[in-house]
Scaffold this motif. Structure first.
Motif, PDB file in Angstrom:
ATOM      1  N   UNK A  81      -2.833   5.180   7.255  1.00  0.00           N
ATOM      2  CA  UNK A  81      -3.501   5.296   8.547  1.00  0.00           C
ATOM      3  C   UNK A  81      -3.042   4.174   9.469  1.00  0.00           C
ATOM      4  N   UNK A  82      -2.937   2.957   8.936  1.00  0.00           N
ATOM      5  CA  UNK A  82      -2.453   1.830   9.736  1.00  0.00           C
ATOM      6  C   UNK A  82      -1.022   2.056  10.191  1.00  0.00           C
ATOM      7  N   UNK A  83      -0.192   2.636   9.323  1.00  0.00           N
ATOM      8  CA  UNK A  83       1.193   2.909   9.694  1.00  0.00           C
ATOM      9  C   UNK A  83       1.253   3.937  10.814  1.00  0.00           C
ATOM     10  N   UNK A  84       0.446   4.990  10.712  1.00  0.00           N
ATOM     11  CA  UNK A  84       0.409   5.992  11.776  1.00  0.00           C
ATOM     12  C   UNK A  84      -0.087   5.383  13.070  1.00  0.00           C
ATOM     13  N   UNK A  85      -1.103   4.547  12.967  1.00  0.00           N
ATOM     14  CA  UNK A  85      -1.661   3.880  14.141  1.00  0.00           C
ATOM     15  C   UNK A  85      -0.610   2.984  14.796  1.00  0.00           C
ATOM     16  N   UNK A  86       0.121   2.241  13.995  1.00  0.00           N
ATOM     17  CA  UNK A  86       1.157   1.352  14.524  1.00  0.00           C
ATOM     18  C   UNK A  86       2.272   2.151  15.174  1.00  0.00           C
ATOM     19  N   UNK A  87       2.667   3.247  14.535  1.00  0.00           N
ATOM     20  CA  UNK A  87       3.726   4.077  15.097  1.00  0.00           C
ATOM     21  C   UNK A  87       3.282   4.678  16.434  1.00  0.00           C
ATOM     22  N   UNK A  88       2.038   5.145  16.490  1.00  0.00           N
ATOM     23  CA  UNK A  88       1.525   5.714  17.738  1.00  0.00           C
ATOM     24  C   UNK A  88       1.470   4.670  18.842  1.00  0.00           C
ATOM     25  N   UNK A  98      -0.105  -8.206  12.411  1.00  0.00           N
ATOM     26  CA  UNK A  98       0.728  -8.315  11.212  1.00  0.00           C
ATOM     27  C   UNK A  98       0.513  -7.119  10.293  1.00  0.00           C
ATOM     28  N   UNK A  99      -0.747  -6.688  10.151  1.00  0.00           N
ATOM     29  CA  UNK A  99      -1.040  -5.518   9.326  1.00  0.00           C
ATOM     30  C   UNK A  99      -0.363  -4.275   9.890  1.00  0.00           C
ATOM     31  N   UNK A 100      -0.433  -4.097  11.194  1.00  0.00           N
ATOM     32  CA  UNK A 100       0.178  -2.943  11.847  1.00  0.00           C
ATOM     33  C   UNK A 100       1.687  -2.965  11.639  1.00  0.00           C
ATOM     34  N   UNK A 101       2.285  -4.123  11.832  1.00  0.00           N
ATOM     35  CA  UNK A 101       3.739  -4.238  11.676  1.00  0.00           C
ATOM     36  C   UNK A 101       4.161  -3.996  10.231  1.00  0.00           C
ATOM     37  N   UNK A 102       3.429  -4.545   9.284  1.00  0.00           N
ATOM     38  CA  UNK A 102       3.767  -4.365   7.872  1.00  0.00           C
ATOM     39  C   UNK A 102       3.618  -2.904   7.461  1.00  0.00           C
ATOM     40  N   UNK A 103       2.563  -2.259   7.929  1.00  0.00           N
ATOM     41  CA  UNK A 103       2.361  -0.841   7.607  1.00  0.00           C
ATOM     42  C   UNK A 103       3.483   0.007   8.195  1.00  0.00           C
ATOM     43  N   UNK A 104       3.897  -0.299   9.404  1.00  0.00           N
ATOM     44  CA  UNK A 104       4.996   0.447  10.024  1.00  0.00           C
ATOM     45  C   UNK A 104       6.301   0.215   9.271  1.00  0.00           C
ATOM     46  N   UNK A 105       6.524  -1.015   8.823  1.00  0.00           N
ATOM     47  CA  UNK A 105       7.732  -1.330   8.070  1.00  0.00           C
ATOM     48  C   UNK A 105       7.767  -0.570   6.746  1.00  0.00           C
ATOM     49  N   UNK A 106       6.649  -0.557   6.044  1.00  0.00           N
ATOM     50  CA  UNK A 106       6.577   0.143   4.764  1.00  0.00           C
ATOM     51  C   UNK A 106       6.769   1.638   4.961  1.00  0.00           C
ATOM     52  N   UNK A 107       6.147   2.185   5.996  1.00  0.00           N
ATOM     53  CA  UNK A 107       6.294   3.612   6.276  1.00  0.00           C
ATOM     54  C   UNK A 107       7.753   3.941   6.568  1.00  0.00           C
ATOM     55  N   UNK A 108       8.413   3.107   7.336  1.00  0.00           N
ATOM     56  CA  UNK A 108       9.814   3.328   7.676  1.00  0.00           C
ATOM     57  C   UNK A 108      10.689   3.257   6.415  1.00  0.00           C
ATOM     58  N   UNK A 109      10.378   2.337   5.519  1.00  0.00           N
ATOM     59  CA  UNK A 109      11.157   2.194   4.293  1.00  0.00           C
ATOM     60  C   UNK A 109      10.985   3.397   3.364  1.00  0.00           C
ATOM     61  N   UNK A 110       9.843   4.066   3.441  1.00  0.00           N
ATOM     62  CA  UNK A 110       9.567   5.210   2.585  1.00  0.00           C
ATOM     63  C   UNK A 110      10.232   6.487   3.084  1.00  0.00           C
ATOM     64  N   UNK A 111      10.657   6.512   4.332  1.00  0.00           N
ATOM     65  CA  UNK A 111      11.307   7.698   4.873  1.00  0.00           C
ATOM     66  C   UNK A 111      12.676   7.872   4.230  1.00  0.00           C
ATOM     67  N   UNK A 112      13.078   9.117   4.057  1.00  0.00           N
ATOM     68  CA  UNK A 112      14.431   9.324   3.520  1.00  0.00           C
ATOM     69  C   UNK A 112      15.467   8.890   4.552  1.00  0.00           C
TER      70      UNK A 112
END
Length: 83
Positions: free
Chosen positions: A7-14, A60-74
């Protein structure tokens, strides 16, 4: 991965998309209106509001969540067109 992190990753991306769209729109508007100072002040006010209302830990939480989400993408492969 926990649901909260997703949810944090989606929020950060949005938020990133929203801010990028605002920046692009402001740049387009500036070129059309010859640097309208009112629009620049609106952008600065929105940026200041986000900075003042969001704690550094939350950023920092938003940025870390976005980074992890990006790393999980193919990986995204770009294939050259046939020659």
């Amino acid at each position: 991965m926990s649901a909260t992190l997703l949810i944090l990753a989606d929020e950060a991306e949005n938020k990133a998309i929203f801010m990028e769209n605002n920046l692009n729109q402001n740049q387009a508007n500036q070129s059309e209106t010859n640097n309208n100072p009112g629009q620049e002040q609106e952008y600065r006010a929105a940026a200041s509001k986000f900075i003042n209302e969001t704690s550094l830990d939350k950023m920092h939480e938003i940025a870390e969540a976005a980074r992890i989400k990006k790393m999980m993408e193919p990986p995204k492969w770009v294939m050259p067109e046939d020659l």
